[in-house]
Design an enzyme around this catalytic site. Structure first.
Site, PDB file in Angstrom:
ATOM      1  N   LYS A 137       0.875  -1.182   0.000  1.00  0.00           N
ATOM      2  CA  LYS A 137       0.000   0.000   0.000  1.00  0.00           C
ATOM      3  C   LYS A 137       0.904   1.222   0.000  1.00  0.00           C
ATOM      4  O   LYS A 137       1.209   1.812   1.045  1.00  0.00           O
ATOM      5  CB  LYS A 137      -0.926  -0.030   1.218  1.00  0.00           C
ATOM      6  CG  LYS A 137      -2.075   0.972   1.153  1.00  0.00           C
ATOM      7  CD  LYS A 137      -3.045   0.736   2.300  1.00  0.00           C
ATOM      8  CE  LYS A 137      -4.154   1.770   2.341  1.00  0.00           C
ATOM      9  NZ  LYS A 137      -5.083   1.643   1.200  1.00  0.00           N
ATOM     10  N   ALA A 138       1.356   1.583  -1.187  1.00  0.00           N
ATOM     11  CA  ALA A 138       2.352   2.643  -1.358  1.00  0.00           C
ATOM     12  C   ALA A 138       1.681   3.924  -1.830  1.00  0.00           C
ATOM     13  O   ALA A 138       0.730   3.900  -2.625  1.00  0.00           O
ATOM     14  CB  ALA A 138       3.409   2.208  -2.372  1.00  0.00           C
TER      15      ALA A 138
END
Length: 323
Positions: free
Chosen positions: A160-161
């Site tokens: 989850k960047a």
């Protein structure tokens, strides 16, 4: 989002005033998107008071995201979880949305980030229904996006960047420009992937389908919660590649996500989903999910972390009866 209600932000191990929660303009993450984050809900539950939903799972996913990007978090998971509890308490919130971010800070600019420190911030604020309160019952109109999700071996979808969400912004902006509430993206092979910030479920003939991890989706924690709940309710749930055209002949379609929670889809590309309103399976899952997060039904999966443990213990004790 009433940020004026936010009093404190947790930054690198200490609580700071909201007005002082600042970073340098040359912070690496600002220039290159080198940040990993989570979105977490705290609910005001009936029996435990304010309690953070699936905190352990969110922090595990955050640490997994950091591991993929070779970023060592300067706090243990237990310290991180305590900080999440502390930020809710410090702001005196009963229900709120938490945003922990681990990012490359200020040192030098260049794609190779090793010299830049790993900084941590946790914020919290009130955030209502992501797609609007009326969407929970009426559903939302969506389109299939012209933007695909990232191909395998380009950007890791399981992380989850922050940088990944540039793709989400394109999907969401395109949908809004064409009068839709949200977009559904396909993967590089043309199969259904996910929304800009939600996982997708499709119901056909009583069977619930959702794309597998290999379809460039984020491994959603609300998604996993809904799978567990739906199976316990007796529904068949399968992870399966979903062709685009199945969206148009589905009996029901719904989104899940920390922000979106469980939201029905009423039309896709102007084609009504089923009868064009929330379907019975979606409604049944919604009721169970919302009853769970409200504390109407017991926390049988131990998904909640109480913010005030002493309050929870008091609530569990039998009331004193005057003699």
């Amino acid at each position: 989002m009433p940020f004026e209600e936010v009093k404190k932000v947790w930054m690198n191990g200490r609580l700071v005033d909201f007005a002082d929660a600042k970073i340098h303009v040359f912070t690496h993450a600002l220039h290159y998107g080198s940040g990993l984050f989570e979105g977490i809900r705290c609910y005001d539950t009936r029996n435990q008071g304010p309690a953070i939903f699936r905190l352990d799972d969110h922090i595990r996913r955050l640490y997994d995201s950091c591991r993929i990007y070779r970023m060592e978090v300067p706090y243990t998971p237990d310290e991180f979880k305590k900080a999440c509890v502390d930020i809710v308490s410090a702001n005196h919130f009963d229900d709120c949305y938490l945003r922990p971010v681990v990012y490359r800070g200020f040192h030098s600019l260049g794609v190779f980030p090793a010299a830049c420190p790993v900084d941590v911030v946790i914020g919290a604020w009130h955030w209502g229904k992501y797609l609007g309160p009326e969407a929970i019952e009426q559903g939302v109109d969506v389109r299939v996006s012209s933007w695909n999700r990232m191909a395998p071996n380009t950007f890791p979808a399981l992380a989850k960047a922050t940088g990944n969400y540039m793709n989400s912004i394109l999907i969401r902006q395109e949908a809004a420009a064409d009068g839709y509430a949200e977009g559904i993206a396909l993967d590089v092979n043309g199969y259904v992937s996910e929304g800009s910030g939600e996982n997708v479920f499709v119901v056909r003939d009583g069977k619930i389908m959702t794309p597998p991890l290999g379809a460039s989706i984020l491994a959603g924690i609300t998604r996993a919660s809904v799978v567990t709940i739906a199976r316990e309710l007796g529904f068949e749930v399968v992870e399966s590649l979903i062709p685009r055209e199945l969206l148009y002949v589905a009996d029901e379609v719904f989104f899940t996500g920390t922000a979106a929670e469980v939201t029905p889809v009423r039309s896709i590309d102007r084609v009504p989903v089923g009868n064009g309103r929330r379907g019975p399976i979606t409604e049944r899952i919604q009721k169970e999910f919302f009853d769970y997060i409200a504390g109407v039904i017991p926390d049988r999966y131990h998904w909640f972390t109480p913010v005030y443990a002493e309050r929870t213990e008091t609530l569990r004790q039998p009331a004193l009866v005057a003699s």
